[in-house]
Design an enzyme around this catalytic site. Structure first.
Site, PDB file in Angstrom:
ATOM      1  N   LYS A 117       2.287  -2.707 -22.800  1.00  0.00           N
ATOM      2  CA  LYS A 117       3.187  -3.586 -23.548  1.00  0.00           C
ATOM      3  C   LYS A 117       3.297  -3.152 -25.022  1.00  0.00           C
ATOM      4  O   LYS A 117       4.175  -3.600 -25.744  1.00  0.00           O
ATOM      5  CB  LYS A 117       2.663  -5.023 -23.527  1.00  0.00           C
ATOM      6  CG  LYS A 117       2.777  -5.709 -22.189  1.00  0.00           C
ATOM      7  CD  LYS A 117       2.676  -7.218 -22.370  1.00  0.00           C
ATOM      8  CE  LYS A 117       2.145  -7.917 -21.154  1.00  0.00           C
ATOM      9  NZ  LYS A 117       0.685  -8.012 -21.109  1.00  0.00           N
ATOM     10  N   TRP A 120      -2.945   1.846 -10.272  1.00  0.00           N
ATOM     11  CA  TRP A 120      -2.731   2.351 -11.637  1.00  0.00           C
ATOM     12  C   TRP A 120      -4.039   2.320 -12.434  1.00  0.00           C
ATOM     13  O   TRP A 120      -4.272   3.186 -13.292  1.00  0.00           O
ATOM     14  CB  TRP A 120      -1.623   1.573 -12.349  1.00  0.00           C
ATOM     15  CG  TRP A 120      -1.939   0.128 -12.663  1.00  0.00           C
ATOM     16  CD1 TRP A 120      -1.753  -0.933 -11.836  1.00  0.00           C
ATOM     17  CD2 TRP A 120      -2.509  -0.401 -13.872  1.00  0.00           C
ATOM     18  NE1 TRP A 120      -2.166  -2.096 -12.448  1.00  0.00           N
ATOM     19  CE2 TRP A 120      -2.629  -1.808 -13.699  1.00  0.00           C
ATOM     20  CE3 TRP A 120      -2.924   0.160 -15.085  1.00  0.00           C
ATOM     21  CZ2 TRP A 120      -3.149  -2.642 -14.695  1.00  0.00           C
ATOM     22  CZ3 TRP A 120      -3.443  -0.681 -16.069  1.00  0.00           C
ATOM     23  CH2 TRP A 120      -3.550  -2.051 -15.871  1.00  0.00           C
ATOM     24  N   TYR A 146      -3.953  -8.344 -12.055  1.00  0.00           N
ATOM     25  CA  TYR A 146      -4.612  -7.196 -11.412  1.00  0.00           C
ATOM     26  C   TYR A 146      -6.105  -7.495 -11.304  1.00  0.00           C
ATOM     27  O   TYR A 146      -6.767  -7.712 -12.330  1.00  0.00           O
ATOM     28  CB  TYR A 146      -4.367  -5.922 -12.235  1.00  0.00           C
ATOM     29  CG  TYR A 146      -2.891  -5.667 -12.442  1.00  0.00           C
ATOM     30  CD1 TYR A 146      -2.122  -5.051 -11.458  1.00  0.00           C
ATOM     31  CD2 TYR A 146      -2.259  -6.082 -13.609  1.00  0.00           C
ATOM     32  CE1 TYR A 146      -0.768  -4.851 -11.626  1.00  0.00           C
ATOM     33  CE2 TYR A 146      -0.902  -5.883 -13.797  1.00  0.00           C
ATOM     34  CZ  TYR A 146      -0.161  -5.266 -12.804  1.00  0.00           C
ATOM     35  OH  TYR A 146       1.179  -5.074 -12.977  1.00  0.00           O
ATOM     36  N   TYR A 147      -6.618  -7.504 -10.069  1.00  0.00           N
ATOM     37  CA  TYR A 147      -7.996  -7.934  -9.834  1.00  0.00           C
ATOM     38  C   TYR A 147      -8.986  -6.775  -9.926  1.00  0.00           C
ATOM     39  O   TYR A 147      -9.619  -6.393  -8.947  1.00  0.00           O
ATOM     40  CB  TYR A 147      -8.084  -8.677  -8.491  1.00  0.00           C
ATOM     41  CG  TYR A 147      -7.401 -10.018  -8.578  1.00  0.00           C
ATOM     42  CD1 TYR A 147      -8.091 -11.145  -9.000  1.00  0.00           C
ATOM     43  CD2 TYR A 147      -6.043 -10.133  -8.313  1.00  0.00           C
ATOM     44  CE1 TYR A 147      -7.451 -12.375  -9.128  1.00  0.00           C
ATOM     45  CE2 TYR A 147      -5.393 -11.355  -8.428  1.00  0.00           C
ATOM     46  CZ  TYR A 147      -6.104 -12.463  -8.843  1.00  0.00           C
ATOM     47  OH  TYR A 147      -5.469 -13.674  -8.978  1.00  0.00           O
ATOM     48  N   HIS A 192      -7.820 -12.790 -18.821  1.00  0.00           N
ATOM     49  CA  HIS A 192      -6.884 -13.718 -18.178  1.00  0.00           C
ATOM     50  C   HIS A 192      -7.492 -14.285 -16.910  1.00  0.00           C
ATOM     51  O   HIS A 192      -8.133 -13.576 -16.156  1.00  0.00           O
ATOM     52  CB  HIS A 192      -5.597 -12.980 -17.754  1.00  0.00           C
ATOM     53  CG  HIS A 192      -4.596 -12.842 -18.847  1.00  0.00           C
ATOM     54  ND1 HIS A 192      -3.652 -11.846 -18.857  1.00  0.00           N
ATOM     55  CD2 HIS A 192      -4.382 -13.587 -19.961  1.00  0.00           C
ATOM     56  CE1 HIS A 192      -2.892 -11.982 -19.933  1.00  0.00           C
ATOM     57  NE2 HIS A 192      -3.327 -13.017 -20.625  1.00  0.00           N
ATOM     58  N   TYR A 193      -7.238 -15.579 -16.698  1.00  0.00           N
ATOM     59  CA  TYR A 193      -7.517 -16.143 -15.384  1.00  0.00           C
ATOM     60  C   TYR A 193      -6.345 -17.040 -15.026  1.00  0.00           C
ATOM     61  O   TYR A 193      -6.021 -17.934 -15.809  1.00  0.00           O
ATOM     62  CB  TYR A 193      -8.819 -16.942 -15.362  1.00  0.00           C
ATOM     63  CG  TYR A 193      -9.223 -17.214 -13.931  1.00  0.00           C
ATOM     64  CD1 TYR A 193      -9.767 -16.207 -13.152  1.00  0.00           C
ATOM     65  CD2 TYR A 193      -8.991 -18.456 -13.348  1.00  0.00           C
ATOM     66  CE1 TYR A 193     -10.104 -16.434 -11.823  1.00  0.00           C
ATOM     67  CE2 TYR A 193      -9.330 -18.681 -12.014  1.00  0.00           C
ATOM     68  CZ  TYR A 193      -9.891 -17.669 -11.259  1.00  0.00           C
ATOM     69  OH  TYR A 193     -10.207 -17.876  -9.945  1.00  0.00           O
ATOM     70  N   LEU A 226     -11.691  -5.957 -13.188  1.00  0.00           N
ATOM     71  CA  LEU A 226     -11.996  -6.594 -14.478  1.00  0.00           C
ATOM     72  C   LEU A 226     -11.499  -5.773 -15.674  1.00  0.00           C
ATOM     73  O   LEU A 226     -11.769  -4.573 -15.768  1.00  0.00           O
ATOM     74  CB  LEU A 226     -13.492  -6.851 -14.633  1.00  0.00           C
ATOM     75  CG  LEU A 226     -13.773  -7.803 -15.814  1.00  0.00           C
ATOM     76  CD1 LEU A 226     -13.517  -9.252 -15.415  1.00  0.00           C
ATOM     77  CD2 LEU A 226     -15.181  -7.644 -16.340  1.00  0.00           C
ATOM     78  N   HIS A 227     -10.771  -6.437 -16.537  1.00  0.00           N
ATOM     79  CA  HIS A 227     -10.295  -5.809 -17.776  1.00  0.00           C
ATOM     80  C   HIS A 227     -10.238  -6.866 -18.870  1.00  0.00           C
ATOM     81  O   HIS A 227     -10.123  -8.062 -18.582  1.00  0.00           O
ATOM     82  CB  HIS A 227      -8.926  -5.144 -17.564  1.00  0.00           C
ATOM     83  CG  HIS A 227      -7.887  -6.080 -17.036  1.00  0.00           C
ATOM     84  ND1 HIS A 227      -7.735  -6.336 -15.690  1.00  0.00           N
ATOM     85  CD2 HIS A 227      -6.959  -6.848 -17.670  1.00  0.00           C
ATOM     86  CE1 HIS A 227      -6.768  -7.206 -15.517  1.00  0.00           C
ATOM     87  NE2 HIS A 227      -6.282  -7.550 -16.701  1.00  0.00           N
TER      88      HIS A 227
HETATM   89  P1  M7G Z   1      -3.487  -9.038 -16.400  1.00  0.00           P
HETATM   90  O1  M7G Z   1      -4.297 -10.056 -17.119  1.00  0.00           O
HETATM   91  O2  M7G Z   1      -4.009  -8.568 -15.077  1.00  0.00           O
HETATM   92  O3  M7G Z   1      -2.030  -9.555 -16.121  1.00  0.00           O
HETATM   93  O4  M7G Z   1      -3.357  -7.835 -17.401  1.00  0.00           O
HETATM   94  P2  M7G Z   1      -0.660  -9.640 -16.917  1.00  0.00           P
HETATM   95  O5  M7G Z   1       0.048  -8.333 -16.656  1.00  0.00           O
HETATM   96  O6  M7G Z   1       0.052 -10.768 -16.201  1.00  0.00           O
HETATM   97  O7  M7G Z   1      -0.997  -9.916 -18.325  1.00  0.00           O
HETATM   98  C1  M7G Z   1      -3.037  -6.546 -17.047  1.00  0.00           C
HETATM   99  C2  M7G Z   1      -2.621  -5.804 -18.306  1.00  0.00           C
HETATM  100  O8  M7G Z   1      -2.419  -4.443 -17.978  1.00  0.00           O
HETATM  101  C3  M7G Z   1      -1.288  -6.311 -18.847  1.00  0.00           C
HETATM  102  O9  M7G Z   1      -1.431  -6.598 -20.235  1.00  0.00           O
HETATM  103  C4  M7G Z   1      -0.300  -5.190 -18.568  1.00  0.00           C
HETATM  104  O10 M7G Z   1       0.696  -5.059 -19.569  1.00  0.00           O
HETATM  105  C5  M7G Z   1      -1.196  -3.972 -18.528  1.00  0.00           C
HETATM  106  N1  M7G Z   1      -0.698  -2.918 -17.641  1.00  0.00           N
HETATM  107  C6  M7G Z   1      -0.128  -3.087 -16.439  1.00  0.00           C
HETATM  108  N2  M7G Z   1       0.157  -1.872 -15.896  1.00  0.00           N
HETATM  109  C7  M7G Z   1       0.752  -1.677 -14.587  1.00  0.00           C
HETATM  110  C8  M7G Z   1      -0.252  -0.908 -16.785  1.00  0.00           C
HETATM  111  C9  M7G Z   1      -0.221   0.519 -16.767  1.00  0.00           C
HETATM  112  O11 M7G Z   1       0.237   1.192 -15.832  1.00  0.00           O
HETATM  113  N3  M7G Z   1      -0.759   1.120 -17.866  1.00  0.00           N
HETATM  114  C10 M7G Z   1      -1.267   0.411 -18.932  1.00  0.00           C
HETATM  115  N4  M7G Z   1      -1.758   1.100 -19.962  1.00  0.00           N
HETATM  116  N5  M7G Z   1      -1.299  -0.934 -18.967  1.00  0.00           N
HETATM  117  C11 M7G Z   1      -0.786  -1.591 -17.894  1.00  0.00           C
END
Ligand code: M7G
Length: 328
Positions: free
Chosen positions: A198, A166, A264-265, A259-260, A267-268
């Site tokens: 979210k 994604w 999703y690995y 986040h750590y 970097l964001h």
């Molecule tokens: P994370 O820190 O990897 O994990 O953050 P978390 O999901 O446990 O917080 C990934 C972030 O990407 C989260 O805030 C998710 O809500 C957001 N996210 C996940 N997906 C699959 C999508 C997506 O398809 N589109 C968007 N815009 N955000 C996403």
């Protein structure tokens, strides 16, 4: 998500799909953020298997079920009441009296459909890992040294982590292209800023954006060294500037963190409104971007060496590895 303006709003559903390496997946779908009426509603044929989690306080429910024999997770969440539609809500709703006593009375307010939306997120097909992610579970804190990361965590996440398809879809403009708020295309220091799924984008009070870096070789906080300082500073300054311009929110009202462990690995960085207690913004998981920058300025290999503490769910395979290694 944009705002619905007519009576058919109740039928309106947004579908968000995630990729997954274990299942053949959509790497080329365009998911628009406009107000699309979903013609093939994935929730109408949804058969409930079990409730994974629910919260009366947060007004949400996470449901595991099947859509055409495929596992799916549906998340329903009542949208916050918005200040800008409050006059309309009070004027055009029907009130049913429940009880009256002295100066107190309670009612059931029946709002017009377009002011009564339920944010709906669908993960389909959902893997066992998705289902576990949303299942309410006991959690435990793990302290991971740099060595533990290399010996236990890295081999585990290399085989077990969620697909980042994604994320690649966003970077390649194959999905959510029209949701991008800002992009710096530089391959080294560039990133894409867009609403996290979210956030329904209805009110800035619960603003939630993510900055996804163009570089594909940085898995998480652990990989960061002083080499990445220009990238991190760029995300902070351009992210803050864009959010001030677009939403009028100053940097002093933003919580900017990584986040750590992440889910999703790739970097964001999370940008959330300080007024919104976003899930995962607690001290056990969130690392403020400005702290990360300062730590790397003080020690180029800070995140390579130091112990990091994070929560894991009881049935998380990584927790089991830490236990087997006698680390818990
Ligand atoms: P994370 O820190 O990897 O994990 O953050 P978390 O999901 O446990 O917080 C990934 C972030 O990407 C989260 O805030 C998710 O809500 C957001 N996210 C996940 N997906 C699959 C999508 C997506 O398809 N589109 C968007 N815009 N955000 C996403």
């Amino acid at each position: 998500m944009a705002e619905s303006e007519n009576g058919s709003a109740a039928k309106r559903l947004k579908t968000h799909e995630t990729g997954d390496t274990e299942q053949k997946h959509t790497d080329n779908e365009q998911h628009s953020d406009g107000d699309e009426i979903s013609s093939d509603s994935p929730v109408s044929g949804f058969e409930i298997t079990r409730i994974l989690r629910e919260s009366a306080r947060e007004k949400n429910i996470f449901v595991h079920g099947k859509v055409k024999d495929q596992d799916a997770v549906v998340i329903l969440e009542k949208s916050p009441i918005r200040q800008d539609t409050l006059p309309e809500l009070l004027k055009s709703s029907t009130l049913k009296l429940e009880m009256r006593n002295d100066v107190y009375s309670t009612y059931k307010l029946q709002a017009p459909a377009h002011l009564n939306e339920i944010k709906t997120t669908v993960v389909c097909p959902a893997t066992e890992k998705h289902i576990k992610k949303y299942l309410r579970q006991e959690i435990f804190l793990v302290e991971e040294s740099g060595e533990d990361y290399r010996q236990l965590t890295l081999p585990y996440i290399s085989g077990q982590s969620f697909s980042v398809q994604w994320v690649h879809n966003i970077l390649d403009k194959k999905a959510e292209a029209d949701r991008i708020i800002f992009e710096d295309p530089d391959p080294n220091t560039g990133f894409v800023l867009l609403p996290d799924f979210k956030w329904d984008q209805k009110q800035p009070e619960d603003l939630y954006l993510i900055a996804i870096v163009h570089r594909r070789d940085i898995k998480s906080l652990r990989d960061l060294t002083s080499e990445h300082l220009p990238l991190l500073k760029n995300i902070r300054s351009k992210g803050e500037y864009t959010i001030k311009q677009q939403y009028g929110i100053p940097p002093s009202k933003l919580r900017i963190y990584l986040h750590y462990q992440p889910s999703y690995y790739h970097l964001h960085v999370h940008f959330t409104s300080l007024d919104y207690e976003a899930p995962g913004c607690g001290v056990e998981r969130a690392h403020l971007l400005s702290d990360v920058i300062q730590n790397l300025q003080a020690d180029a290999r800070y995140y390579h060496n130091r112990s990091l503490t994070f929560p894991l769910r009881a049935d998380d395979g990584l927790l089991i590895r830490f236990k087997e290694a006698g680390k818990l």
